[in-house]
Scaffold this motif. Structure first.
Motif, PDB file in Angstrom:
ATOM      1  N   GLU A  24     -30.916  -7.552  48.920  1.00 49.29           N
ATOM      2  CA  GLU A  24     -30.471  -6.638  48.325  1.00 49.29           C
ATOM      3  C   GLU A  24     -29.546  -6.400  47.308  1.00 49.29           C
ATOM      4  O   GLU A  24     -29.721  -7.469  45.613  1.00 49.29           O
ATOM      5  CB  GLU A  24     -28.683  -6.383  49.170  1.00 49.29           C
ATOM      6  CG  GLU A  24     -29.128  -6.551  50.587  1.00 49.29           C
ATOM      7  CD  GLU A  24     -27.648  -6.653  50.959  1.00 49.29           C
ATOM      8  OE1 GLU A  24     -26.481  -6.526  50.866  1.00 49.29           O
ATOM      9  OE2 GLU A  24     -27.928  -6.446  52.652  1.00 49.29           O
ATOM     10  N   THR A  25     -29.197  -5.836  46.384  1.00 52.83           N
ATOM     11  CA  THR A  25     -29.497  -4.932  44.565  1.00 52.83           C
ATOM     12  C   THR A  25     -28.024  -5.259  44.874  1.00 52.83           C
ATOM     13  O   THR A  25     -26.740  -5.817  45.264  1.00 52.83           O
ATOM     14  CB  THR A  25     -29.462  -4.067  44.385  1.00 52.83           C
ATOM     15  OG1 THR A  25     -28.784  -3.036  45.501  1.00 52.83           O
ATOM     16  CG2 THR A  25     -31.168  -3.139  44.826  1.00 52.83           C
ATOM     17  N   PRO A  26     -27.634  -6.320  43.738  1.00 47.32           N
ATOM     18  CA  PRO A  26     -25.868  -6.224  43.039  1.00 47.32           C
ATOM     19  C   PRO A  26     -25.056  -4.948  43.122  1.00 47.32           C
ATOM     20  O   PRO A  26     -25.505  -4.026  42.975  1.00 47.32           O
ATOM     21  CB  PRO A  26     -26.269  -7.256  41.421  1.00 47.32           C
ATOM     22  CG  PRO A  26     -27.431  -6.554  41.013  1.00 47.32           C
ATOM     23  CD  PRO A  26     -28.639  -6.570  42.368  1.00 47.32           C
ATOM     24  N   ASN A  27     -23.970  -5.684  43.571  1.00 47.10           N
ATOM     25  CA  ASN A  27     -22.823  -4.976  43.460  1.00 47.10           C
ATOM     26  C   ASN A  27     -22.360  -4.305  41.797  1.00 47.10           C
ATOM     27  O   ASN A  27     -22.455  -4.958  41.729  1.00 47.10           O
ATOM     28  CB  ASN A  27     -21.733  -5.339  44.469  1.00 47.10           C
ATOM     29  CG  ASN A  27     -22.017  -5.394  46.412  1.00 47.10           C
ATOM     30  OD1 ASN A  27     -23.400  -4.294  46.811  1.00 47.10           O
ATOM     31  ND2 ASN A  27     -21.443  -6.132  46.804  1.00 47.10           N
ATOM     32  N   THR A  29     -19.534  -3.576  39.662  1.00 45.84           N
ATOM     33  CA  THR A  29     -18.127  -3.523  39.031  1.00 45.84           C
ATOM     34  C   THR A  29     -17.857  -3.340  38.476  1.00 45.84           C
ATOM     35  O   THR A  29     -18.540  -2.534  37.586  1.00 45.84           O
ATOM     36  CB  THR A  29     -18.230  -5.893  39.073  1.00 45.84           C
ATOM     37  OG1 THR A  29     -18.671  -5.851  37.907  1.00 45.84           O
ATOM     38  CG2 THR A  29     -18.805  -6.510  39.750  1.00 45.84           C
ATOM     39  N   LEU A  39     -22.981  -3.705  35.727  1.00 46.20           N
ATOM     40  CA  LEU A  39     -23.201  -5.022  37.293  1.00 46.20           C
ATOM     41  C   LEU A  39     -22.553  -6.292  36.289  1.00 46.20           C
ATOM     42  O   LEU A  39     -22.644  -6.323  35.438  1.00 46.20           O
ATOM     43  CB  LEU A  39     -25.468  -5.373  36.553  1.00 46.20           C
ATOM     44  CG  LEU A  39     -25.779  -4.106  37.064  1.00 46.20           C
ATOM     45  CD1 LEU A  39     -27.595  -4.352  36.696  1.00 46.20           C
ATOM     46  CD2 LEU A  39     -26.160  -4.135  38.710  1.00 46.20           C
ATOM     47  N   HIS A  41     -22.135 -10.313  35.673  1.00 50.84           N
ATOM     48  CA  HIS A  41     -22.328 -10.619  34.302  1.00 50.84           C
ATOM     49  C   HIS A  41     -23.065 -10.777  33.557  1.00 50.84           C
ATOM     50  O   HIS A  41     -24.224 -10.668  33.363  1.00 50.84           O
ATOM     51  CB  HIS A  41     -23.027 -12.417  35.602  1.00 50.84           C
ATOM     52  CG  HIS A  41     -22.644 -12.662  36.187  1.00 50.84           C
ATOM     53  ND1 HIS A  41     -21.642 -13.644  36.526  1.00 50.84           N
ATOM     54  CD2 HIS A  41     -22.288 -12.505  37.927  1.00 50.84           C
ATOM     55  CE1 HIS A  41     -20.656 -14.032  37.071  1.00 50.84           C
ATOM     56  NE2 HIS A  41     -21.579 -13.522  38.212  1.00 50.84           N
TER      57      HIS A  41
END
Length: 61
Positions: A24-27, A29, A39, A41
């Protein structure tokens, strides 16, 4: 020469090619300093900070 032992059905082939099992795509933040959505990091593009580091001194050529 390699020869397949049996035919791969259309259903099995299509299951392998589907994108259901992929990551899945990163959430997104929020930045702790300015509150902008970013995103994880990654450097915040609105205030140019990463954690406690401030990267305003870097200029684009």
């Amino acid at each position: 020469m390699a020869v397949p032992k049996s035919k791969v059905s259309k259903q099995r082939r299509n299951k392998r090619r589907s994108s259901v099992w992929k990551l899945e795509t990163p959430n997104a933040t929020t930045c702790p300093k300015c509150g902008a959505v970013r995103l994880p990091h990654r450097v915040c593009k609105s205030c140019m900070t990463y954690g406690k580091l401030e990267l305003n001194k870097i200029e684009a050529k």
